[in-house]
Write an enzyme that holds these catalytic residues in place. Structure first.
Site, PDB file in Angstrom:
ATOM      1  N   CYS A 150      -9.073 -10.802  46.653  1.00  0.00           N
ATOM      2  CA  CYS A 150     -10.470 -11.288  47.215  1.00  0.00           C
ATOM      3  C   CYS A 150     -10.537 -12.603  46.670  1.00  0.00           C
ATOM      4  O   CYS A 150     -11.276 -13.235  47.380  1.00  0.00           O
ATOM      5  CB  CYS A 150     -11.489 -10.297  46.912  1.00  0.00           C
ATOM      6  SG  CYS A 150     -11.340  -8.569  47.228  1.00  0.00           S
ATOM      7  N   CYS A 193     -20.696 -15.039  44.407  1.00  0.00           N
ATOM      8  CA  CYS A 193     -20.244 -15.205  43.055  1.00  0.00           C
ATOM      9  C   CYS A 193     -21.415 -14.635  41.980  1.00  0.00           C
ATOM     10  O   CYS A 193     -20.907 -14.016  41.222  1.00  0.00           O
ATOM     11  CB  CYS A 193     -19.920 -16.541  42.792  1.00  0.00           C
ATOM     12  SG  CYS A 193     -18.441 -17.238  43.716  1.00  0.00           S
TER      13      CYS A 193
END
Lengths: 396, 117
Positions: free
Chosen positions: B33, B102
């Protein structure tokens, strides 16, 4: 170290262009003296470019750059020849603009074969021949890949295209100043180049279209470019592009020798001094200015920013850096595992760099890679363990 | 794209590494990913006395890990559970829209570590 993205306009090119902004600003289509002067300069630029490409001046069409050239070549030929057939052959790792134009044509009902490029990033000419059908109307394969630099066998493909009487286009955007781009030697019917990749200005390119080839317009408008591409002629940029191409070809031998020396030194040092690093694509069949490495266990966007903070500019095709969910289609087309592709960095070397610059860059790259690996949960601190994993991988 | 604070945090991240006798460890994401974080917490009397991270990912992933671990240290586990990705973004003075995930990854790894405990 990002000259494959763009280059600065050289002083000589800038000087050649300067008179065409404030003084000789005429519209090349105007009939008065300003217009006639502009038309004459445009014509001189076109003739110069034609002779440098081994073409006739009636085969040189100015565009806004590489992306327009690619769109025009693909859509123009496809639409002009759709009654003959709707099949196009290309490779899996062409420039984004090329791939996207192909996708649009697919939506319109065209069939596109994307040839594999294998682990080394080189199209097999035998694959091209096998893919040809009665419906094939265009073959389009790039000369040098923009992300990994591998050179494609255009001369061989040209023989095949000629045998089957199918027009051949090549995207030579990354090849100018490094490879022979004489259209006769390459045997191509269409070729795209863009000035800003060889110290010319941004916003101008040339599509070479062999005389007699049936192609539709992409941009409708006036009578510019022999009525094939509308829009007021960009005389200053055309003059700049001609000068840039002249300089690129005149300096080619010297520049290539210099860049080759720097490039092989960079490769040697990086591969020897940074473990778990691979050079992407064919080891020798490549333009020397483009070098793409995968640094295992780390992600390229973080490498890119850390390098930038220390004065090394490079680019990356990783998912994060490109703002997409997947790493670049180029890396994927070579069958590189996604986790490895995440750490892919392109260093492209321009002619103005020195051995000292490369030494400095390598030191910074080493430090950045080591620091980021130190942070990575994937990096085996115990290298004996890593060897163990490697051995197991091999035995599988 | 990144603000000064994010870049500063990314260039000099704190709390990198692992904790040998960690109370709880959690991992979120995968190299496929493009983002992966491993979080180590040392918890004593319900207080997080130490937090360390290992992150594979972009500048934002590393910056959020650094800020996130700093926010955790000294907090009780109940207080820590209330920290959201928005708090981390605020602490960093904002993140580009494409990098919000994130901060979500750090919230996830933090919640997972506290859940495991």
């Amino acid at each position: 170290m990002d000259c494959a993205a763009t280059t600065p306009v050289s002083k000589q090119v800038f000087d050649a262009m300067t008179p065409y902004f404030c003084e000789n600003f005429g519209n090349a289509n105007s009939l008065h003296s300003y217009g006639r002067d502009a038309a004459a300069s445009l014509n001189t630029a076109r003739e110069k470019i034609a002779s440098l490409l081994g073409a006739n001046s009636t085969e040189v069409y100015f565009t806004s750059g590489g992306v327009e050239c690619l769109n025009w070549a693909l859509k123009g030929i496809a639409h002009a020849k759709k009654d003959k057939g709707k099949h196009i052959i290309t490779s899996a790792f062409e420039h984004h603009a090329h791939i996207k134009a192909c996708k649009t044509l697919e939506e319109e009902g065209f069939e596109v074969t994307y040839l594999p490029v294998y682990e080394d990033g080189v199209v097999k000419s035998s694959d091209v021949e096998k893919a040809i059908t009665e419906k094939t109307i265009l073959i389009s394969i790039m000369l040098a890949n923009n992300e990994i630099g591998t050179i494609q066998p255009i001369e061989e493909i040209s023989q095949i295209a000629k045998k089957h009487k199918i027009p051949l286009h090549t995207d030579a955007v990354q090849a100018v100043g490094t490879l022979d781009i004489n259209v006769k030697n390459l045997g191509v019917d269409l070729m795209s180049i863009s000035a800003h990749k060889f110290y010319g200005p941004k916003g101008i390119g040339v599509l070479f279209i062999r005389n007699g080839l049936k192609i539709n317009k992409l941009i409708e408008g006036g009578f510019q470019e022999r009525s094939m591409r509308g829009g007021t002629s960009n005389v200053a940029h055309a003059v700049g592009m001609a000068k840039a191409l002249e300089d690129a070809i005149a300096g080619q031998e010297k520049n290539v020798a210099h860049i080759k020396k720097l490039s092989s030194y960079l490769n040697k040092r990086i591969l020897a001094e940074i473990p778990h690093t691979t050079l992407v694509g064919h080891k020798t069949r490549r333009v020397p200015q483009i070098n793409n490495f995968c640094f295992d266990f780390i992600e390229a966007e973080s490498i890119l920013f850390r390098l930038d903070m220390q004065g090394v500019c490079a680019s990356s095709g990783s998912a994060c850096a490109s703002g997409s969910l997947e790493p670049s289609h180029v890396l994927m087309s070579l069958g590189i595992p996604i986790e490895r592709a995440q750490g892919s960095m392109r260093f492209s070397i321009n002619k103005n760099l020195s051995m000292k610059d490369i030494d400095q860059a390598v030191e910074i790259i080493k430090e950045v890679v080591a620091d980021l690996r130190e942070m990575s949960p994937l990096y085996p601190k115990d290298q004996t363990l890593f060897k163990e994993i490697k051995r197991n991988e091999k035995s599988v | 794209m990144y603000n000064e604070k994010v870049l500063k945090e990314f260039m000099k991240p704190q709390n990198i590494g692992s904790i040998d006798n960690a109370t709880t460890v959690a991992e979120v994401g995968s190299p496929q990913c493009g983002d992966m974080t491993k979080l180590y917490l040392k918890i004593e009397n319900n207080i997080i006395t130490d937090a360390k991270f290992q992150t594979f990912g972009c500048a934002a992933a590393i910056a959020t890990s650094s800020v996130g671990t700093r926010m955790l240290i000294g907090k009780s586990t109940d207080e820590a559970k209330k920290i959201t990705n928005k708090d981390i973004i605020n602490e960093l003075g904002g993140l580009p829209p494409a990098k919000i995930h994130c901060s979500v990854m750090f919230e996830e790894v933090m919640q997972k570590a506290l859940e495991n405990f």
